[in-house]
Design a protein around this motif. Structure first.
Motif, PDB file in Angstrom:
ATOM      1  N   SER A   1       0.829  -1.215   0.000  1.00 39.83           N
ATOM      2  CA  SER A   1       0.000   0.000   0.000  1.00 39.83           C
ATOM      3  C   SER A   1       0.860   1.261   0.000  1.00 39.83           C
ATOM      4  N   VAL A   2       2.030   1.205   0.618  1.00 41.31           N
ATOM      5  CA  VAL A   2       2.950   2.341   0.613  1.00 41.31           C
ATOM      6  C   VAL A   2       3.674   2.431  -0.730  1.00 41.31           C
ATOM      7  N   LEU A   3       4.167   1.304  -1.206  1.00 41.27           N
ATOM      8  CA  LEU A   3       4.915   1.292  -2.469  1.00 41.27           C
ATOM      9  C   LEU A   3       4.076   1.755  -3.647  1.00 41.27           C
ATOM     10  N   GLU A   4       2.798   1.454  -3.618  1.00 41.15           N
ATOM     11  CA  GLU A   4       1.906   1.867  -4.707  1.00 41.15           C
ATOM     12  C   GLU A   4       1.783   3.387  -4.804  1.00 41.15           C
ATOM     13  N   GLN A   5       2.117   4.079  -3.752  1.00 37.15           N
ATOM     14  CA  GLN A   5       2.055   5.539  -3.755  1.00 37.15           C
ATOM     15  C   GLN A   5       3.328   6.178  -4.306  1.00 37.15           C
ATOM     16  N   MET A   6       4.359   5.358  -4.548  1.00 35.19           N
ATOM     17  CA  MET A   6       5.638   5.865  -5.050  1.00 35.19           C
ATOM     18  C   MET A   6       5.671   5.809  -6.574  1.00 35.19           C
ATOM     19  N   PRO A   7       6.366   6.761  -7.202  1.00 34.29           N
ATOM     20  CA  PRO A   7       6.552   6.691  -8.659  1.00 34.29           C
ATOM     21  C   PRO A   7       7.358   5.440  -9.026  1.00 34.29           C
ATOM     22  N   ALA A   8       7.100   4.889 -10.219  1.00 33.50           N
ATOM     23  CA  ALA A   8       7.729   3.638 -10.665  1.00 33.50           C
ATOM     24  C   ALA A   8       9.253   3.718 -10.627  1.00 33.50           C
ATOM     25  N   ALA A   9       9.838   4.813 -11.048  1.00 38.41           N
ATOM     26  CA  ALA A   9      11.304   4.928 -11.071  1.00 38.41           C
ATOM     27  C   ALA A   9      11.880   4.845  -9.660  1.00 38.41           C
ATOM     28  N   GLN A  10      11.205   5.438  -8.689  1.00 33.62           N
ATOM     29  CA  GLN A  10      11.688   5.381  -7.309  1.00 33.62           C
ATOM     30  C   GLN A  10      11.505   3.979  -6.721  1.00 33.62           C
ATOM     31  N   ARG A  11      10.431   3.295  -7.123  1.00 33.98           N
ATOM     32  CA  ARG A  11      10.256   1.905  -6.687  1.00 33.98           C
ATOM     33  C   ARG A  11      11.381   1.030  -7.225  1.00 33.98           C
ATOM     34  N   SER A  12      11.749   1.234  -8.481  1.00 35.51           N
ATOM     35  CA  SER A  12      12.838   0.452  -9.086  1.00 35.51           C
ATOM     36  C   SER A  12      14.163   0.717  -8.380  1.00 35.51           C
ATOM     37  N   ALA A  13      14.433   1.971  -8.073  1.00 32.17           N
ATOM     38  CA  ALA A  13      15.667   2.315  -7.361  1.00 32.17           C
ATOM     39  C   ALA A  13      15.672   1.687  -5.969  1.00 32.17           C
ATOM     40  N   LEU A  14      14.544   1.736  -5.303  1.00 32.01           N
ATOM     41  CA  LEU A  14      14.430   1.123  -3.977  1.00 32.01           C
ATOM     42  C   LEU A  14      14.654  -0.386  -4.069  1.00 32.01           C
ATOM     43  N   LEU A  15      14.076  -1.026  -5.078  1.00 28.29           N
ATOM     44  CA  LEU A  15      14.249  -2.465  -5.250  1.00 28.29           C
ATOM     45  C   LEU A  15      15.724  -2.827  -5.416  1.00 28.29           C
ATOM     46  N   SER A  16      16.433  -2.091  -6.257  1.00 25.29           N
ATOM     47  CA  SER A  16      17.866  -2.365  -6.460  1.00 25.29           C
ATOM     48  C   SER A  16      18.644  -2.223  -5.161  1.00 25.29           C
ATOM     49  N   GLY A  17      18.366  -1.168  -4.433  1.00 28.25           N
ATOM     50  CA  GLY A  17      19.048  -0.953  -3.160  1.00 28.25           C
ATOM     51  C   GLY A  17      18.714  -2.020  -2.139  1.00 28.25           C
ATOM     52  N   LEU A  18      17.453  -2.429  -2.076  1.00 27.43           N
ATOM     53  CA  LEU A  18      17.048  -3.449  -1.112  1.00 27.43           C
ATOM     54  C   LEU A  18      17.629  -4.824  -1.460  1.00 27.43           C
ATOM     55  N   GLU A  19      17.738  -5.137  -2.744  1.00 21.47           N
ATOM     56  CA  GLU A  19      18.355  -6.410  -3.142  1.00 21.47           C
ATOM     57  C   GLU A  19      19.807  -6.462  -2.670  1.00 21.47           C
ATOM     58  N   ALA A  20      20.539  -5.373  -2.879  1.00 23.90           N
ATOM     59  CA  ALA A  20      21.935  -5.316  -2.429  1.00 23.90           C
ATOM     60  C   ALA A  20      22.015  -5.397  -0.912  1.00 23.90           C
ATOM     61  N   PHE A  21      21.109  -4.708  -0.231  1.00 19.58           N
ATOM     62  CA  PHE A  21      21.080  -4.741   1.227  1.00 19.58           C
ATOM     63  C   PHE A  21      20.811  -6.156   1.729  1.00 19.58           C
ATOM     64  N   CYS A  22      19.837  -6.847   1.133  1.00 23.30           N
ATOM     65  CA  CYS A  22      19.486  -8.205   1.569  1.00 23.30           C
ATOM     66  C   CYS A  22      20.652  -9.164   1.383  1.00 23.30           C
ATOM     67  N   LEU A  23      21.345  -9.073   0.282  1.00 22.33           N
ATOM     68  CA  LEU A  23      22.504  -9.944   0.057  1.00 22.33           C
ATOM     69  C   LEU A  23      23.588  -9.696   1.101  1.00 22.33           C
ATOM     70  N   ALA A  24      23.878  -8.427   1.353  1.00 21.07           N
ATOM     71  CA  ALA A  24      24.922  -8.088   2.331  1.00 21.07           C
ATOM     72  C   ALA A  24      24.500  -8.495   3.743  1.00 21.07           C
ATOM     73  N   ALA A  25      23.251  -8.230   4.113  1.00 18.12           N
ATOM     74  CA  ALA A  25      22.777  -8.580   5.454  1.00 18.12           C
ATOM     75  C   ALA A  25      22.734 -10.091   5.641  1.00 18.12           C
ATOM     76  N   ALA A  26      22.260 -10.825   4.635  1.00 18.78           N
ATOM     77  CA  ALA A  26      22.207 -12.290   4.732  1.00 18.78           C
ATOM     78  C   ALA A  26      23.609 -12.865   4.888  1.00 18.78           C
ATOM     79  N   ALA A  27      24.555 -12.309   4.151  1.00 18.82           N
ATOM     80  CA  ALA A  27      25.934 -12.793   4.261  1.00 18.82           C
ATOM     81  C   ALA A  27      26.479 -12.567   5.663  1.00 18.82           C
ATOM     82  N   GLN A  28      26.161 -11.425   6.241  1.00 16.45           N
ATOM     83  CA  GLN A  28      26.646 -11.122   7.591  1.00 16.45           C
ATOM     84  C   GLN A  28      25.920 -11.960   8.639  1.00 16.45           C
ATOM     85  N   ILE A  29      24.619 -12.103   8.510  1.00 19.92           N
ATOM     86  CA  ILE A  29      23.826 -12.805   9.517  1.00 19.92           C
ATOM     87  C   ILE A  29      24.000 -14.315   9.421  1.00 19.92           C
TER      88      ILE A  29
END
Length: 146
Positions: free
Chosen positions: A104-132
């Motif tokens: 419901s929050v993401l749907e309020q964001m412009p598509a380009a910002q959602r894509s940028a957020l997705l890229s950043g979150l994918e990198a974050f998840c990989l780094a966090a999973a590796a550490q955890i």
């Protein structure tokens, strides 16, 4: 900005209630999901807790049917910890409720910002999973769409 985002995420996730488990118990469920069959001492180490405290957390999770203790195949004295079918169903339902709140929050964001957020979150998840989890296994962070 990261702290503010984390706090807002906590509020959104709070709306998707984790009842009937506490935050500590939820951590146990997540750890068991990624480490099927670990023993109590390993779980206590992962939590940064003591075996007696961890055992009490497990007692409560077993009482609500979210985890199981089974004798190890190599030693009948050692117990192994597993998520139960009900525990897995709880995590699936919790993730679904959280995803609905986030969508419901993401749907309020412009598509380009959602894509940028997705890229950043994918990198974050990989780094966090590796550490955890001590690895960089991409299965720990499946790709998602924005």
């Amino acid at each position: 900005m990261t702290s503010e985002a984390a706090e807002l995420l906590e509020v959104l996730w709070g709306r998707a209630s984790t009842a009937p488990v506490s935050a500590s118990q939820l951590r146990v469920l997540f750890i068991l999901e990624h480490n099927e069959g670990i023993n109590l001492r390993t779980l206590a180490d992962a939590l940064g807790s003591t075996p007696p405290s961890t055992s009490r957390l497990c007692d409560r999770l077993q009482a609500v049917g979210f985890m199981e203790r089974r004798a190890a195949s190599t030693s009948k004295r050692e117990l192994r910890l597993y998520l139960s079918r009900r525990g897995r169903a709880f995590l699936t339902d919790l993730r679904s409720r959280r995803e609905t709140a986030l969508t419901s929050v993401l749907e309020q964001m412009p598509a380009a910002q959602r894509s940028a957020l997705l890229s950043g979150l994918e990198a974050f998840c990989l780094a966090a999973a590796a550490q955890i989890h001590g690895d960089s296994d991409e299965e720990a962070s499946p790709a998602r769409t924005a």
